[in-house]
Write an enzyme that holds these catalytic residues in place. Sequence first.
Site, PDB file in Angstrom:
ATOM      1  N   ASP A 295       0.871  -1.172   0.000  1.00 25.14           N
ATOM      2  CA  ASP A 295       0.000   0.000   0.000  1.00 25.14           C
ATOM      3  C   ASP A 295       0.914   1.231   0.000  1.00 25.14           C
ATOM      4  O   ASP A 295       2.140   1.118   0.141  1.00 25.14           O
ATOM      5  CB  ASP A 295      -0.987  -0.013   1.171  1.00 25.14           C
ATOM      6  CG  ASP A 295      -2.227   0.837   0.856  1.00 25.14           C
ATOM      7  OD1 ASP A 295      -2.171   1.656  -0.083  1.00 25.14           O
ATOM      8  OD2 ASP A 295      -3.249   0.691   1.545  1.00 25.14           O
TER       9      ASP A 295
HETATM   10  C1  BGC Z   1      -5.040   3.219   0.016  1.00 25.49           C
HETATM   11  C2  BGC Z   1      -5.153   2.202  -1.081  1.00 25.49           C
HETATM   12  C3  BGC Z   1      -4.998   2.858  -2.429  1.00 25.49           C
HETATM   13  C4  BGC Z   1      -3.663   3.565  -2.449  1.00 25.49           C
HETATM   14  C5  BGC Z   1      -3.341   4.219  -3.783  1.00 25.49           C
HETATM   15  C6  BGC Z   1      -3.808   4.103  -0.136  1.00 25.49           C
HETATM   16  O1  BGC Z   1      -3.856   5.173   0.720  1.00 25.49           O
HETATM   17  O2  BGC Z   1      -5.013   2.566   1.259  1.00 25.49           O
HETATM   18  O3  BGC Z   1      -6.367   1.514  -0.979  1.00 25.49           O
HETATM   19  O4  BGC Z   1      -5.112   1.919  -3.443  1.00 25.49           O
HETATM   20  O5  BGC Z   1      -3.660   4.568  -1.463  1.00 25.49           O
HETATM   21  O6  BGC Z   1      -4.100   5.320  -4.012  1.00 25.49           O
END
Ligand code: BGC
Length: 762
Positions: A295
């Site tokens: 993530d």
């Molecule tokens: C989120 C993810 C997301 C990623 C990219 C993160 O803050 O937890 O679910 O895909 O950002 O935007």
Amino acid sequence: MIRFFWNFIWISIALTFLNSCSNPQGESKSRSIIETRVDSVLSLMTLEEKVGQLNQYSLGSEFTGPGNKKGQDSIRYQQLISGQVGSVLNLLGTANTRKMQELVVKNSRLGIPLLFAYDVIHGYKTMFPIPLAESSSWNLELMQKTAQAAGAEAAASGLHWTFAPMIDVTVDARWGRVMEGAGEDPYLQSEIAKARIRGFQGNDLSHNKTIAATAKHFAGYGFAESGKDYNTVNINQYILHNHILPPFKAAVEANVASFMNAFNDINAVPATANKYLLQDILREEWGYDGVVVSDWNSIGELVNHRVSPDLRDAAKKAIIAGSEIDMEGNAYVQNLSDLVENGEIDEALINDAVRHVLRLKFELGLFEDPYKYSDEKREKEIVGNQQHHELSEQMAKESIVLLKNDRNILPLKNFKTIAVIGPLAKDKDTPLGNWRAQAVENSAVSLYEGLEKALPSDTKLNYAEGVKLSIGPNNFFQEQVINEEDRSGFQEAKLLAQNSDLVIMALGETAYMSGEGRSRANIGLPGLQKELLKEIEAINPNIVLVLMNGRPLELTWENEHIPVILEAWHLGQRAGTAIAETLIGKNNPSGKLTMSFPRHVGQLPIYYNHKTTGRPSTAPGQVFYSHHTDVDNSPLYPFGYGLSYSEFEYSEVELSQKSMTEEDSITVSLSVTNISEIDGQEIVQLYIQDLVAEETPPVKSLKAFQKLKIKAGESVKINFTIQKDMLSYYKSNGEVALEKGKFKVYVGANSTVQNHKEFSLK
Ligand code: BGC
């Protein structure tokens, strides 16, 4: 020279591929062709280039501009042109993706194309209802279609990969991200996961209307302590195996192209560095061979979790555990080569990870044509087109949940003067929801607009905002400031209510009150909305409360005092049309809740499939049983609950036999009759209770459901088949247990169903 070599290799492999398609082993052959190609690319790569494939940046369109960020961000630019970036997120549109792809393909030594990723959560340009809303439809086919349409729009905009679906089971409405998933039940969440993955990916990733999907967040993110985002997760192995992991296993079975790990630590090990999850379960037990992306900076956050003293150690822990692409963490690009050269990690680890990335690029067809998704003509035709708006309306209509309808006030009839009151009544932005990708701000049909169109011309419609919900910025990044003081609109709204036959109140949460970073400790109607509602109710109790929100709310007072409550979530592009047509009866509501609504926030986490405990109940008046002394144990609205304008009657449950063995099955049959004069849809739910098990069983678990269209006065006979896998569970050690003994099967309209029969497994 190198590119000439690629072309030669690709042409001969393509010919072999064409031949393979005409025989039954075509699929496995094409797979092995891809493996050969992956290996051949890998064999040409330097260590730095390999590490580059594991490096992902979030880059804006300024990187594709004339200066290519040379002066401003020369490190990233240099990395791009020297093959040290493998994927990019947040760069969109055919023109931008083409330019960026060109930059990399033309300048880097091997010309390996980039992957373009984005969070296409519930639509790209056309917004569909938020996933929690869609899940309330229990309509898998329709959810597959909305994912397919969202994927087609994204693919037509140059994208290859979405970070969706989120398949975290969620049991705590304080957590803002419940809006992104399908609620509290692992079985339903699994079925929806498969439908959404099928929708995004289709049968062929190389098709220019499909994109790669991501199962996220692996794992446990939905169990953040006290519902606070990014918080620690402490769960036992039973919960892990029975509640959290099943949707992820289903995603593997549906061939999901990628997994994303989670921000949280789980039982003291961060998910990003969790070998047990990423290796033992995902790779070894489930045999998954897609790619795992971290993530956002979750590798870097290992330092904050305090399991790593620095980024270098974080990179080492994450790659050893099985996190393969570093999203915006700079951990891999700065440290992996050095770690290999120092003998601290085996290059084989990197090779495996790179293989997964390359394979995805091959499957998407990017080596044949790196620009195949960057076609302006297709972009114009597909993105935000009329059919997708119509599909969004259809989905919105099925996602609405009627929570209360006293005196059958709905569908609306014979009201001459209607007051429409509330901060969300004319709001064209809130229905678009959070995680809205490229939705155009304020582009949804508002409730007021919907009503103006749907109501007969002799109905007088009056409007007052009543109260402001929030003050100041309203966007993805900033904390919203809730209006707690300004009551200046109350008076006008009250006057209007006084002079109307009926009041429609549109209250709830703005789009950015749920979603990432939007946990709330108080889940009642935010700000002064409830105060306004109470004052209006004292003047005119004929109220239809239309709720727009991204999570279950605490509605105990509302349920006691307001005759009609319609849960309209954040329904996307045509929210207002869908709600208005439901209010007038052109659409008969059929949605059912996929998360329990609590009576009080103190009941959280709350979910229907809880354990019995050693003290489930006791004689009236006694205190020594599992309960809160001040709130009933039940939720206000249970999982699976939702009303319709039709009325359905269930016959008794019949079983084909009273016992079964592992080899055979039992047919459960019953009939459901629409005893009303209105055609409708009913979601018939089957639950199983294991009476006695070696590990404490839940009170009941959803195992099957059917959504049926039943015409007024008609009776439909339905059958379900109980098979052994519906009777098994995971023991805490992860093994499947199928224990002989007695079970009850319940079939009915929601999780409080009592209609059941007992049977045994011999
Ligand atoms: C989120 C993810 C997301 C990623 C990219 C993160 O803050 O937890 O679910 O895909 O950002 O935007």
